[in-house]
Design a protein around this motif. Structure first.
Motif, mmCIF file in Angstrom:
data_model
loop_
_atom_site.group_PDB
_atom_site.id
_atom_site.type_symbol
_atom_site.label_atom_id
_atom_site.label_comp_id
_atom_site.label_asym_id
_atom_site.label_seq_id
_atom_site.Cartn_x
_atom_site.Cartn_y
_atom_site.Cartn_z
ATOM 1 N N ARG A 51 -5.776 -23.838 1.688
ATOM 2 C CA ARG A 51 -4.968 -22.861 2.695
ATOM 3 C C ARG A 51 -6.320 -21.556 2.786
ATOM 4 N NH1 ARG A 51 -2.241 -18.102 1.611
ATOM 5 N NH2 ARG A 51 -2.015 -18.698 -0.545
ATOM 6 N N VAL A 52 -6.501 -21.027 3.616
ATOM 7 C CA VAL A 52 -7.277 -19.953 3.973
ATOM 8 C C VAL A 52 -6.788 -18.542 4.295
ATOM 9 C CG1 VAL A 52 -9.697 -19.131 5.196
ATOM 10 C CG2 VAL A 52 -9.237 -21.477 4.511
ATOM 11 N N TYR A 53 -6.922 -17.667 3.675
ATOM 12 C CA TYR A 53 -6.244 -16.425 4.105
ATOM 13 C C TYR A 53 -7.253 -15.407 4.364
ATOM 14 C CZ TYR A 53 -6.481 -15.873 -1.153
ATOM 15 O OH TYR A 53 -6.977 -15.996 -2.585
ATOM 16 N N PHE A 54 -7.110 -14.673 5.191
ATOM 17 C CA PHE A 54 -8.356 -13.588 5.445
ATOM 18 C C PHE A 54 -7.790 -12.209 6.128
ATOM 19 C CE2 PHE A 54 -8.823 -14.737 9.786
ATOM 20 C CZ PHE A 54 -8.169 -16.040 10.005
ATOM 21 N N GLY A 55 -8.402 -11.226 6.042
ATOM 22 C CA GLY A 55 -7.451 -10.015 6.858
ATOM 23 C C GLY A 55 -8.439 -8.978 6.579
ATOM 24 N N GLY A 56 -7.984 -7.844 7.163
ATOM 25 C CA GLY A 56 -8.638 -6.543 6.792
ATOM 26 C C GLY A 56 -7.556 -5.234 6.914
ATOM 27 N N GLU A 57 -7.878 -4.293 6.287
ATOM 28 C CA GLU A 57 -7.123 -3.202 6.511
ATOM 29 C C GLU A 57 -8.024 -1.824 6.596
ATOM 30 O OE1 GLU A 57 -5.298 -3.844 2.175
ATOM 31 O OE2 GLU A 57 -5.275 -1.421 2.429
ATOM 32 N N ALA A 58 -7.271 -0.959 7.275
ATOM 33 C CA ALA A 58 -7.989 0.488 7.470
ATOM 34 C C ALA A 58 -7.015 1.560 6.992
ATOM 35 C CB ALA A 58 -8.463 0.631 9.035
ATOM 36 N N ASN A 59 -7.394 2.075 5.967
ATOM 37 C CA ASN A 59 -6.922 2.978 5.455
ATOM 38 C C ASN A 59 -7.456 4.573 5.711
ATOM 39 O OD1 ASN A 59 -4.893 1.501 3.845
ATOM 40 N ND2 ASN A 59 -6.939 0.933 2.799
ATOM 41 N N TYR A 60 -6.768 5.463 6.030
ATOM 42 C CA TYR A 60 -6.941 6.906 6.188
ATOM 43 C C TYR A 60 -6.064 7.730 5.246
ATOM 44 C CZ TYR A 60 -8.591 11.326 8.300
ATOM 45 O OH TYR A 60 -9.508 12.311 8.580
ATOM 46 N N TYR A 61 -6.839 8.513 4.170
ATOM 47 C CA TYR A 61 -6.618 9.563 3.347
ATOM 48 C C TYR A 61 -6.868 10.822 3.562
ATOM 49 C CZ TYR A 61 -6.763 5.290 0.517
ATOM 50 O OH TYR A 61 -6.659 3.917 -0.121
ATOM 51 N N ILE A 62 -5.548 11.777 3.561
ATOM 52 C CA ILE A 62 -5.595 13.218 3.400
ATOM 53 C C ILE A 62 -5.151 13.840 2.361
ATOM 54 C CG2 ILE A 62 -4.867 15.246 4.866
ATOM 55 C CD1 ILE A 62 -4.363 13.461 7.102
ATOM 56 N N ASN A 63 -5.774 14.135 1.480
ATOM 57 C CA ASN A 63 -5.436 14.671 0.080
ATOM 58 C C ASN A 63 -5.484 16.149 0.217
ATOM 59 O OD1 ASN A 63 -4.851 14.920 -2.587
ATOM 60 N ND2 ASN A 63 -6.859 14.895 -3.216
ATOM 61 N N ASP A 64 -4.389 16.867 0.221
ATOM 62 C CA ASP A 64 -4.369 18.439 0.141
ATOM 63 C C ASP A 64 -4.083 18.861 -1.335
ATOM 64 O OD1 ASP A 64 -2.303 20.743 2.033
ATOM 65 O OD2 ASP A 64 -3.687 20.839 0.523
ATOM 66 N N ALA A 65 -5.004 19.730 -1.775
ATOM 67 C CA ALA A 65 -5.149 19.995 -2.922
ATOM 68 C C ALA A 65 -4.027 20.879 -3.159
ATOM 69 C CB ALA A 65 -6.290 20.484 -3.615
ATOM 70 N N GLY A 66 -3.362 21.579 -2.316
ATOM 71 C CA GLY A 66 -2.390 22.504 -2.272
ATOM 72 C C GLY A 66 -2.664 23.766 -2.357
#
Lengths: 838, 353
Positions: free
Chosen positions: A397-412
């Motif tokens: 079984r072959v599994y493959f894929g991808g993901e795109a993450n976008y972060y916004i880190n507000d230090a407050g």
């Protein structure tokens, strides 16, 4: 004649070819395995064909697919807790069928400690994996009546915590923030309520959970140490059900049912605390003014487009607030929404698409008059993810894929919170980053004895503008005085990038049906970090993204294991294992002494980049199936160390010497015991023992003479020593008489007393030991209203396990720095919980 | 029962248990030298104390203070190059001349050469502008019971706008006390002189720390504990407001953090608190403490309790003092300076201001 022969030959050949073709032709068998009573899909059920070595397992949706040659098969489906399903099936064409399993009545609920078959540990290639079902969670003794995901996994080898009341958990020497905790694929930044006393997961909503301590497949990434994958249930497609529980601290309710029968279901679980209600009744004014509450809500709608496609939309929100008679309210809040689409595209290919938005808010608010403020940092993650599974054959079984993450880190930013507040606004930076990753992996049955699961993941991270960042003088440790320039970046501009390959491999050699040897290696990277220089993680510790001074954390873990099952009976099987691991950590974060992390726009001046390593041996024996008794026993010997040396860019921590990490506890011993006393009554007990965690002891004490103006005045004016009088007394006939007696008046030179500390973490707290016990009374079968009771006593021995030992400086006349110990949950805590469903 | 249930379930608020460990001790395993000295803009003398560290032993009187480091050469050097040599007064005490004082804007450095050749230096510290103390006043708050009567004291610092400012504040109280004179002899013998009014100055080693982070340029109120009305004698509150560098402020902040730890979640990992001193010719010689250079404003507030409280309140206070035997009526004294049971008995007067 020739023509006749030719025709006969042609017919013969055609027939032969047809037969050959027919013999070579395979048909797809797809199936869905469900619970006959509830209609719920059954995951991890084994689908086998008598006389053949191939088989398959159902996925979490209860589905399986397998290519079969056309013939008659004696098919069997096995799942713990259900009767064996047998059916003779004739494959002549593509077949799609539903299989309904009946819950076993004679066999006890054996899903007490495993959500998978008892030989899965020997058969599967991956090692360092533990699975627990939702049912198991509710069987374990609880603290204050709440089934707890995190406490449950802490009963597993290789998992520990700094102490009671500490958020998070440590896996094989990794920090708390190095665990990827997923709720239906959405990462959580805070997994607990009320400083770790309660878990952030509603156990009623949990279908099952998997903890990957090692052998992490390539479809997971983003954190360095482990993966805790928690999956929630889908709503009932057949009928409406209600349930809930009433406990001493928190209560919960669960509603599920079909919005459109067999097409669309909904499930909603809510939980809330009652602690604020109780606090008002205390006479103690501090407690009266205190606040400690939480609630969480899970909701999921699932729609089926036929048998091969479904879409779901889920929401999770969780809130905590805490104030202890002071003017500051601490709060933290998680909001997640996710959309999933999964489908069987064709007979070999399936896909899962996930899109989610996750926001974690934390911080505090000051309420002191004229000083009202609000500080609310947050971390936002937006993700698109595609996972594909392709069956090359029955053994690959072959599994493959991808993901795109976008972060916004507000230090407050720090903001005044009323018109009369004299607080000035203080802006803190907002960090933006993008993380893209792709992966490919292959689960391969090389031979009957050899399985391998290998893959690679590539992750690329970029810190993006807008933002201003400081440049520091090279060749000198980072400090505010070594800032040479401020660099400003426009929106979307790349500031700093990191990336790399993360190879993963797990190899299993099955020596016989009950014994296998395994080897594994994985590399993990982490670009999002939790900054905390306190003894334990607190919910207002600060999140930070990798930047120019803070590269990604990298963990390389090597593991080796021997897995042996004992006992030929299908009912009484002991699973045993020995797993050895070594983990090497790069770029772990440490801190300068007394680091100021709070509201510090140049927090990188307080951070040190170090390294670490951990190793251990985990011994595990588990009886996952049994008519009466089930449970497990584990012993772990594990060490974990850190080091931050001085470089041209940073000072050293602990003089650059290696020191034990805060959660280094060499010996860990755990026992989980379940005894089915009757069909309905179960006795459960847990025992936990571990070496005390390391602490830093003083090597002396000193006084700071900053307040001796009066003493100096007395000396310089010859006022001390001088003749005077003191009060003395005597007792005569039962009465005390006082009189004055000559004495010398003098004073001691006194000052501010402080402990002197030396090397970090060289001593240990006393060992930790705790025994919990409880009873669960299950509902009567076939009753309309299912009621169950759980009575448990946490820390039944009332042992005052030491949470910390600390050394307080002292002021005041003749006061010396003193030593204290703090125990949390220092008494036996009984609780009684009522659960219901109908 | 109801209350028991509440007690049982709120574990994290009251089932936590702090106890003192009275038998923890360790021999002195450190050779650290402790230095504390000050220089300011007010007239001196300024002192520097040098001691060694002591063992961590709870109630061993021999380890109450560290051993003094005697025979050291101690000097203060300014940025112009002037050197002030401190006199050796024995017992680890070194003092400047009485008239010595620092100048705002100048920088100073402490240099020590111990008898065994260790060279200790501080960082170069700038003497900041003395802060402005405002609204230093008091107000009498009357009440039904004497225990609830009080004198609210307030004061504030006018922070300078546009720069980071850090303040280290010492509070010293001087409290007048009275003793009871013995009954005069029968006539014709004249009554002997009786001195019944003296002063005491309770030791206060608790600093107050302030900074202008988030309140730059504003009036920063000081949190001053109220003065009781148990007696009608005079009460003097003296504030020394020192404007110090960020490094000195952080040194004291870390000391205060170590004093207020509770063993819980928010405690920082303990570590040695190093000030602004180091041994130059032997880097592994640990030097703790600080050399504080500060612009100082010193003010006293004299609380005339008798005048402020009014007749009705005074009568209550008089009855209270009598009931609680504040004058030690059964132990008459001709001279209050001899009252050895009063801590820090200064005698008839308080230090000059």
């Amino acid at each position: 004649m020739n023509l006749k022969r030719a025709i006969l030959t042609a017919v013969f050949l055609t027939s032969f070819l047809n037969v050959s073709f027919a013999q070579k032709k395979e048909f797809l068998l797809t199936g869905t395995v469900k619970d006959k009573t509830t209609g719920r899909p059954i995951g991890s059920a084994s689908v086998l064909f008598s006389g053949y070595s191939f088989g398959t397992q159902t996925d979490t949706l209860g589905k399986f697919t397998i290519l079969l040659s056309p013939r008659n098969y004696q098919m069997s489906i096995r799942m713990i807790g259900y009767k064996l399903y047998l059916e003779r099936i004739n494959i002549t064409e593509k077949t799609d069928q539903e299989f309904l399993l009946t819950e076993s009545e004679k066999l006890l609920d054996e899903v007490v400690i495993s959500a998978e078959k008892s030989d899965a540990n020997v058969n599967r290639a991956l090692m360092g994996v533990e699975k627990i079902s939702g049912k198991t969670l509710k069987k374990l003794p609880t603290l204050m009546g709440e089934a707890d995901v995190i406490r449950s996994i802490m009963l597993l080898p290789g998992v520990s915590t700094v102490g009671e009341g500490a958020s998070g958990f440590n896996v094989r020497g990794g920090n708390v923030d190095q665990n990827l905790v997923l709720l239906d694929g959405v990462p959580l930044f805070n997994t607990s309520h009320l400083f770790g006393f309660f878990t952030g997961f509603n156990a009623d909503m949990v279908q099952d959970l998997s903890l990957f301590k090692g052998g992490i497949p390539s479809n997971y990434g983003g954190k360095a140490s482990s993966v805790l994958d928690v999956r929630t249930k889908e709503g009932n497609f057949e009928k409406w059900q209600f349930g809930g529980g009433l406990g001493p601290i928190a209560s919960r309710v669960l509603i599920e049912g079909p919005l459109w029968k067999n097409k669309t279901s909904i499930i909603v679980g809510a939980r809330g605390s009652l602690s604020d209600f109780y606090l008002k009744y205390f006479n103690n004014p501090s407690l009266k003014k205190s606040q400690a509450n939480f609630y969480d809500l899970n909701a999921k709608i699932t729609h089926k487009f036929g048998e091969n496609q479904r879409i779901s939309f889920a929401v999770y929100t969780s809130t905590d607030a805490f104030k202890f008679a002071q003017d500051t309210v601490y709060n933290w809040n998680t909001q997640n929404i996710n959309l999933k689409h999964n489908a069987l595209i064709n007979r070999r290919l399936s896909h899962n698409f996930t899109a989610f938005y996750s926001k974690y808010l934390y911080g505090n608010k000051g309420q002191k008059e004229f000083y009202e403020y609000a500080w609310q940092p947050s971390v936002i993650q937006k993700t698109l993810r595609e996972d594909l599974n392709f069956d090359l054959s029955n053994s690959s079984r072959v599994y493959f894929g991808g993901e795109a993450n976008y972060y916004i880190n507000d230090a407050g930013s720090f903001l005044p919170n009323s018109a009369q507040s004299i607080i000035n606004t203080f802006k803190m930076p907002v960090e933006n980053a993008r993380e893209l990753s792709v992966y490919v992996g292959n689960s391969l049955v090389l031979t009957k004895k050899v399985n391998v699961d290998f893959g690679v993941r590539y992750a690329h991270y970029s810190l993006l503008g807008p933002g201003s960042f400081f440049q520091y003088q090279s060749g000198k440790p980072r400090e505010i005085t070594t800032i040479t320039d401020t660099l400003t970046y426009q929106k979307g501009k790349k500031i700093k990038s990191y990336g790399g390959f993360e190879p993963r491999i797990s190899f299993s050699w099955k020596m016989d049906s009950t014994l296998s040897l395994k080897f594994g290696y994985n590399r993990m990277q982490q670009f999002v970090h939790l900054l905390s220089n306190t003894m334990a993680i607190s919910p207002v510790d600060i999140w930070k993204l990798s930047n120019a001074q803070l590269p990604q954390q990298i963990a390389d873990q090597y593991s080796f294991g021997i897995f042996k099952n004992i006992g030929s009976s299908s009912i009484s099987t002991y699973e045993t294992s020995v797993e050895l691991y070594y983990k090497n950590l790069k770029n772990v974060i440490d801190y300068v002494d007394g680091a100021a992390l709070y509201l510090n726009p140049i927090v990188e001046t307080q951070l040190l980049v170090g390294k670490g390593y951990a190793y251990g041996a985990e011994f595990f024996i588990k009886k996952s199936r049994g008519v009466k008794v089930t449970g497990w026993l584990s012993y772990t010997y594990a060490r974990t160390f850190r080091q931050a040396t001085a470089t041209s860019e940073q000072v050293a921590a602990n003089f650059g010497l290696t020191f034990p990490a805060n959660f280094d506890t060499p010996h860990n011993f755990k026992v989980v015991f379940n005894d089915r006393l009757t069909n309905r009554l179960t006795f459960n007990a847990n025992l936990a023992y571990n070496t005390g965690r390391p602490i830093t002891y003083p090597n002396g004490r000193y006084k700071i003479y900053a307040f001796n103006d009066v003493y100096n005045y007395l000396i310089s004016n010859n006022l001390i020593p001088r003749d005077g009088l003191e009060i003395r007394s005597y007792v005569y006939e039962g009465q005390t008489y006082k009189f004055l007696s000559p004495a010398q008046i003098t004073e001691i030179l006194d000052g501010y007393s402080a402990p002197s500390f030396t090397l970090r973490n060289q001593e240990r707290l006393p060992d930790y030991f705790r025994l919990d016990a409880g009873f669960t009374l299950d509902p009567k079968k076939k009753s309309k209203m299912n009621s169950s009771w759980n009575f448990s006593i946490y820390n039944i021995l009332g042992r005052q396990n030491v949470y910390s030992i600390y050394f307080r400086s002292a002021t005041g006349l003749r006061n010396q720095a003193r030593t204290y110990k703090l125990s949390v949950l220092a008494v036996a805590i009984p609780s009684l919980t009522y659960n219901f469903s109908f | 029962m109801k209350k028991y249930n509440f007690l049982v379930v709120i574990a994290f608020l009251f089932l936590a248990c702090e106890t003192e460990i009275s038998n923890y001790k360790t021999d002195n395993l450190s050779n650290a030298i402790i230095v504390y000295g000050e220089v300011g803009n007010l007239i001196g003398p300024y002192s520097v104390r040098i001691n060694t560290i002591s063992a961590y032993s709870p109630y061993d009187a021999r380890e109450f203070i560290g051993k003094p480091v005697e025979g050291a050469k101690v000097r203060i050097v300014d940025n112009i190059g002037n050197t002030t040599i401190l006199g050796d007064f024995g017992n680890g005490l070194y003092k400047t001349a009485i008239l010595f004082k620092g100048l705002p804007g100048q920088s100073y450095q402490l240099k020590i050469t111990t008898a065994d050749g260790l060279e200790i230096e501080s960082s170069i510290e700038k003497l900041q502008t003395p802060p402005q103390l405002q609204n230093f006043s008091y107000k009498f708050i009357d009440a039904e019971k004497v225990e609830n009567m009080r004198f609210d004291v307030k004061a504030s610092i006018k922070d300078l706008e546009g720069e980071e400012n850090f303040y280290f504040i010492k509070k010293q109280e001087f409290i007048e006390f009275q003793t009871t004179c013995p009954a005069p002899p029968p006539p014709p013998a004249p009554p002997p002189p009786c001195y019944f009014k003296c002063w005491r100055a309770p030791l206060n080693t608790q600093p107050t720390l302030l900074n202008d982070f988030l309140v730059n340029g504003k009036n920063l109120p000081l949190n001053i504990k109220s003065v009781d009305a148990f007696d009608w004698t005079d009460y003097v509150v003296q504030l020394d407001i020192q404007s110090v560098s960020k490094q000195i402020y952080n040194f004291w902040q870390r000391q205060e953090d170590q004093r207020t730890i509770g063993g819980g979640l928010f405690d920082k990992i303990p570590a040695q608190i190093v000030g602004n001193l180091r041994c130059v010719n032997k880097p592994d010689q640990e030097v703790l403490g600080a050399f504080v250079v500060s612009g100082t404003t010193k003010q006293r507030l004299v609380i005339k309790r008798f005048e402020a409280m009014g007749t009705a309140a005074f009568q209550k206070v008089e009855a209270y003092a009598d009931f609680n035997n504040l004058r030690n009526k059964n132990l008459p004294l001709l001279d209050c300076r001899k009252a050895g049971w009063i801590d820090y008995n200064l005698g008839f007067s308080i230090p000059e201001f």
